[in-house]
Scaffold this motif. Structure first.
Motif, PDB file in Angstrom:
ATOM      1  N   ARG A   8       0.817  -1.218   0.000  1.00 48.63           N
ATOM      2  CA  ARG A   8       0.000   0.000   0.000  1.00 48.63           C
ATOM      3  C   ARG A   8       0.854   1.273   0.000  1.00 48.63           C
ATOM      4  O   ARG A   8       0.469   2.291  -0.578  1.00 48.63           O
ATOM      5  N   THR A   9       2.026   1.231   0.623  1.00 48.69           N
ATOM      6  CA  THR A   9       2.848   2.437   0.731  1.00 48.69           C
ATOM      7  C   THR A   9       3.570   2.793  -0.564  1.00 48.69           C
ATOM      8  O   THR A   9       3.975   3.940  -0.764  1.00 48.69           O
ATOM      9  N   THR A  10       3.759   1.811  -1.438  1.00 48.34           N
ATOM     10  CA  THR A  10       4.464   2.068  -2.708  1.00 48.34           C
ATOM     11  C   THR A  10       3.540   1.996  -3.919  1.00 48.34           C
ATOM     12  O   THR A  10       3.900   2.489  -4.995  1.00 48.34           O
ATOM     13  N   PRO A  22       8.651  -5.527   2.318  1.00 49.40           N
ATOM     14  CA  PRO A  22       7.776  -4.552   2.974  1.00 49.40           C
ATOM     15  C   PRO A  22       7.288  -5.053   4.327  1.00 49.40           C
ATOM     16  O   PRO A  22       7.334  -6.247   4.626  1.00 49.40           O
ATOM     17  N   ASN A  26       1.518  -3.571   5.727  1.00 49.22           N
ATOM     18  CA  ASN A  26       1.302  -2.760   4.537  1.00 49.22           C
ATOM     19  C   ASN A  26       0.979  -3.585   3.292  1.00 49.22           C
ATOM     20  O   ASN A  26       0.845  -3.032   2.203  1.00 49.22           O
ATOM     21  N   TYR A  41      -2.847  -0.856  -8.156  1.00 43.95           N
ATOM     22  CA  TYR A  41      -1.418  -1.145  -8.034  1.00 43.95           C
ATOM     23  C   TYR A  41      -0.788  -1.346  -9.419  1.00 43.95           C
ATOM     24  O   TYR A  41      -1.456  -1.736 -10.372  1.00 43.95           O
TER      25      TYR A  41
END
Length: 422
Positions: A8-10, A22, A26, A41
């Motif tokens: 989710r963070t990238t 990761p 996340n 994504y």
């Protein structure tokens, strides 16, 4: 079944084994790249998930699997989800709900992702031009192609071509060479033996572990060669009259080799059977071979049902020579493209089948029960079950003997029986 991890963070999703580490909180998981893409994504540039087999697990309902087969055949290239639902006898709304529940995407999103992933492989592996790749991948226009690639991969087709790695490009002295990815285990030796035992002389041959066959695209002849490649892919060499829509040629070849569905639950179920368990343990990579052409497989099964093996082989050869379309200069025993149902309506042994198919009374894409019921009007139950097996039914049983304990995975069980005998 390959599970894809999305961070989710990238905003990136990866296949198993990627070096990225990761935090677990996340990470979300998806069973298909298309589902990760639908959630926003993009594919990882390091592990390149588009290069692995994005197959549908055998736990999906048969309706979904049949819809996927029709999408692979290109039905959504020229029509929409309404037409797909009509073909399957359900509403588009119900079909979208089934896809969302079991695959995490709509049929349109699934088809779009497949086109984009196939195009990305062509950008890596071949020297085809950008426009050729667009139409080879089933896109209706270059603008549509560029937009889809930019949205999914966050780069233009030209930028992706410039990024390809040195070892990606497949050099060929003739034809177009492509990788057909699969998730191990996969037993090409068993598949090739099955295809050899069911080959139609003049149309198909298996020599030294390489399967070859003639095909017809819009009336123009072509040839496919399929054989072992690496640990997680077969190699397909295609000699075609044009590249437009080649994605569906490649997908049909993958179905023929049994690469369109991973038999995870089927293998686990059969492993527990006292008779089949040892066969599964010895050859866990056996899969159910599919068909290049449904009518071709039906004719082959009907003829072999009526005659002893050697006589049936001779009868099929004569049928191809009399009614097939000659293709000169191919070698390897390949001489003709297989005739369509209209050409065989007056042929001995298969005339009734050909007439029913030509008139639309037998639909070779029907569900197992409907297909077998319609085929039993022109052939035996055994032949009808064999045809259903090759056309993707998961619970067909063309053999003699008790089989209830093997439900609902009798097709794979039958292939284990047949390959163990051969």
């Amino acid at each position: 079944m390959t599970t894809y991890s999305a961070v989710r963070t990238t905003g990136i999703y990866c296949r198993p084994g990627c070096g990225a580490k990761p935090l677990a909180e996340n990470v979300s998981t998806f069973e298909l790249p298309a589902a990760a893409e639908a959630a926003g994504y993009r594919a990882c540039l390091r592990c390149r998930p588009y290069r692995v087999a994005g197959t549908v697990a055998d736990e999906a309902p048969e309706l979904v699997c049949r819809a996927v087969q029709l999408i692979i055949a290109g039905l959504l290239d020229q029509s929409g989800e309404e037409a797909l639902g009509t073909r399957l006898g359900v509403s588009a709304r119900h079909l979208r709900r089934m896809f969302h529940d079991h695959l995490g995407v709509t049929p349109d999103q699934f088809a779009r992702s497949r086109r984009a992933h196939f195009a990305r492989r062509l950008l890596d592996d071949t020297d085809l031009g950008i426009a050729e790749i667009a139409f080879a991948s089933g896109f209706g226009s270059l603008r549509q192609f560029n937009r889809a690639i930019q949205e999914i991969f966050r780069a233009s087709p030209r930028e992706l071509r410039d990024r390809r790695r040195r070892g990606d490009r497949l050099v060929a002295d003739g034809g177009l060479v492509l990788r057909l990815p699969f998730t191990p285990p996969y037993d090409w030796e068993a598949t090739a033996a099955f295809l050899a035992a069911h080959a139609i002389p003049g149309v198909e041959s298996v020599e030294d572990g390489v399967y070859r066959r003639t095909i017809s695209l819009d009336g123009e002849p072509g040839v496919l060669e399929l054989g072992a490649g690496g640990d997680d892919y077969l190699l397909l060499r295609a000699h075609l009259p044009f590249w437009e829509g080649v994605m569906h040629v490649v997908d049909r070849a993958a179905c023929l080799a049994g690469l369109d569905c991973e038999p995870i639950r089927a293998r686990a179920h059969l492993s527990a059977d006292p008779d089949l368990g040892p066969l599964v343990a010895a050859r866990p990579g056996v899969r159910v071979p599919g068909a290049w052409g449904p009518f071709e497989v039906a004719v082959q099964a009907v003829v072999r049902d009526q005659l002893p093996t050697d006589d049936a082989t001779e009868a099929l050869q004569k049928l191809v020579q009399v009614y097939g379309v000659p293709v000169a200069g191919l070698g390897h025993g390949l001489t003709h493209a297989f005739p369509g149902p209209e050409a065989l309506t007056g042929a001995e042994l298969v005339g009734p089948l050909a007439r029913e198919v030509a008139d639309g009374n037998i639909v070779l894409e029907a569900d197992l029960e409907g297909l077998v019921r319609s085929l039993e009007t022109v052939t035996s139950t055994r032949a009808a079950q064999e045809i259903a097996l090759r056309l993707g039914a998961r619970d067909a049983w063309p053999l003699a003997g008790e089989s209830e304990r093997l439900r609902p995975w009798r097709s794979l069980a039958a292939v284990y029986r047949l390959t163990s005998v051969s």
